[in-house]
Each structure stands twice: as structure tokens, then as C-alpha cells.
Design an enzyme around this catalytic site. Structure first.
Site, PDB file in Angstrom:
ATOM      1  N   GLU A  23     -10.151   9.668   1.990  1.00 20.15           N
ATOM      2  CA  GLU A  23      -9.898   8.373   2.194  1.00 20.15           C
ATOM      3  C   GLU A  23     -11.175   7.608   2.662  1.00 20.15           C
ATOM      4  OE1 GLU A  23      -5.691   6.870   2.225  1.00 20.15           O
ATOM      5  OE2 GLU A  23      -5.707   8.326   3.877  1.00 20.15           O
ATOM      6  N   GLU A  54      -1.411  14.538   1.020  1.00 24.99           N
ATOM      7  CA  GLU A  54      -0.576  13.834   1.982  1.00 24.99           C
ATOM      8  C   GLU A  54       1.013  14.239   1.341  1.00 24.99           C
ATOM      9  OE1 GLU A  54      -4.086  12.089   3.372  1.00 24.99           O
ATOM     10  OE2 GLU A  54      -3.283  12.472   1.332  1.00 24.99           O
TER      11      GLU A  54
END
Length: 266
Positions: free
Chosen positions: A120, A140
Site C-alpha cells: 500500500e 488482507e
């Protein structure tokens, strides 16, 4: 020059090198690291002598994502960092380049794991170099979580949507070569040389007119979602004033005189 126990700051000429420094935890994000990152971005923005930034990790990893235990803290240890977060609740997002974009170009130098929160943060950088054994991925969903650092928005704008969705929905790891093949990184180099390659790219940027570099970067991002007509108009607004700067005149003189230019941000 700032830094914390989990984030080191160095100067390499006109380049600010920020190093995620928790090698024993594969540089998982901690509160001291996030505070150090945010302060590093601000230092680069405010210091005109800095013309580029290299972001890298210590040891054999770039960043393995968020360390929730380290972020929670224990007792009064690290209270000054929690006070910083309390004073600015968006500090961690700014540190991860979700809510902040530095004026100066940011080059990522990735070795080893760059996963979850690491991938990210990577999406907030401008140029990306990876060692051959680097690993990328957004894990995730495999943990029943959501990649809330910006990936569901940014990734599809940086690589083809089919690849973005596969990465987001499968939670599988990607090799450096595969990441380069889908456009997530720009260079794959021998292991242990990503930092060196990033600094080489930084030196090429540093030799250019700093006002021009910053204006070009700003124009690329601010026109990304505009129509072509809107983007071209915005480009003129952003770019035309550069031609009236002393740096532009110096660049033209240096080219004519066949010498390196001396830029003064004027």
C-alpha cells in the site's frame, strides 16, 4: 535531520534516504516508524536542498505491513508518539502516503517482502525498483481484512484492472518479475542492488531543474482523472510559468554552452 528508533534518515547528496528500520520484524509498521516517515516527508517538502527521496527497508525486507501490537504500544513507552497521533489523527495515513503526496519524487527501493501495508505504501511512491527476490501482495482478504491504505482506489489506476482485482481478491504473493510484468514496479535488479539503482535514478532527477521536476510531477497527478481537454488546460496553467524562471534560462544557457547547469530554484 529527524528519524526515530524505527526510521533512519540519511542524506546522499540532494537525496533524502528514509529507511524503515525494524529488520527483526521485517520492517512491519510501528508508531515510531510512522511518525518518522511523516516527519521525513515534511522535511523533504520544506528543504529546498532536497530534490528527491529514496524509501527503502533495512535488512532483508521492505515492509511486511502493519504491526497492530506495536501500534497499540505498552504502558508509557513511546508516549510521545501516541501524543503525536492524538494531535493529528491522520498522521498514520499521511505517513503511508494515503493522505499526503510529497512535492519531491519518491523512489522505492524494495528488497524482500513488500506486502500488505508495504504494497500500500508502494502505491504512493513515484518510481519503483525491486530486487529479484522481492515479494509483493495484498494479503488482507485472506485474513478477513480490508486493504484500507488506498489500494482499492489506487491499484486499478496504476495497473490494469484485471490484475488489480486479482491481486486484491486472491491475496496471493507476486514475484518481482510478475510485479514488473503487470506494471507495479519499473525495474528488477539483482538482489542487494535496489538501493543503488534507486540512488542512480535519483541522481538523474537531481541533475534536472527542481522547479520543473516538481511541476511535472504535480501535473501528472492532478490531470490523471481529467478529460484530455481539461488536462491540457491544467498542464498549461502548471507548466507555462516554468519558462519564466531563472532556472529555465540557466538550463538553456548551459545547453548552449555545453556545461552542467547550476539550478537555484528561482
Amino acid at each position: 535531520m529527524g528519524g526515530t528508533e524505527h526510521l533512519t534518515v540519511q542524506r546522499e547528496g540532494a537525496t533524502l534516504v528514509l529507511t524503515l528500520n525494524r529488520p527483526e520484524a521485517k520492517n512491519a509498521l510501528s508508531l515510531p516508524m510512522l511518525v518518522g516517515l511523516y516527519d521525513g516527508w515534511i522535511e523533504a517538502d520544506e528543504d529546498d536542498a532536497i530534490r528527491s527521496i529514496v524509501l527503502t527497508g533495512a535488512g532483508d525486507a521492505f515492509c511486511a505491513g502493519m504491526d497492530l501490537k506495536a501500534l497499540a504500544g505498552r504502558g508509557m513507552e513511546g508516549q510521545q508518539y501516541r501524543d503525536r497521533l492524538k494531535a493529528d489523527p491522520d498522521l498514520h495515513w499521511k505517513a503511508m502516503l494515503r493522505h499526503h503526496r510529497p512535492r519531491k519524487p519518491v523512489i522505492a527501493a524494495v528488497e524482500g517482502h513488500c506486502v500488505a501495508g508495504g504494497t500500500e505504501i508502494l502505491q504512493g511512491t513515484d518510481i519503483r525498483v525491486a530486487g529479484e527476490s522481492a515479494t509483493f501482495g495484498l494479503f488482507e482478504v485472506k485474513r478477513g481484512l480490508f486493504p484500507i491504505g488506498g489500494s482499492t482506489v489506487r491499484l486499478q489506476r496504476q495497473i490494469p484492472r484485471t490484475h488489480a482485482l486479482e491481486m486484491l481478491l486472491t491475496g496471493r504473493p507476486y514475484s518481482a518479475r510478475e510485479a514488473a510484468g503487470i506494471g507495479l514496479v519499473g525495474h528488477v535488479v539483482p538482489d542487494g542492488t535496489a538501493r543503488r539503482k534507486a540512488l542512480e535514478i535519483a541522481e538523474l532527477i537531481n541533475a534536472c531543474g527542481p522547479l520543473a521536476v516538481e511541476a511535472v510531477k504535480a501535473s501528472v497527478y492532478e490531470t490523471a482523472e481529467m478529460t484530455e481537454t481539461e488536462g491540457l488546460a491544467a498542464e498549461l496553467t502548471r507548466g507555462w510559468p516554468i519558462f519564466d524562471t531563472a532556472d529555465a534560462k540557466e538550463g538553456s544557457r548551459a545547453f548552449t554552452e555545453k556545461r552542467p547547469p547550476v539550478y537555484r530554484r528561482a
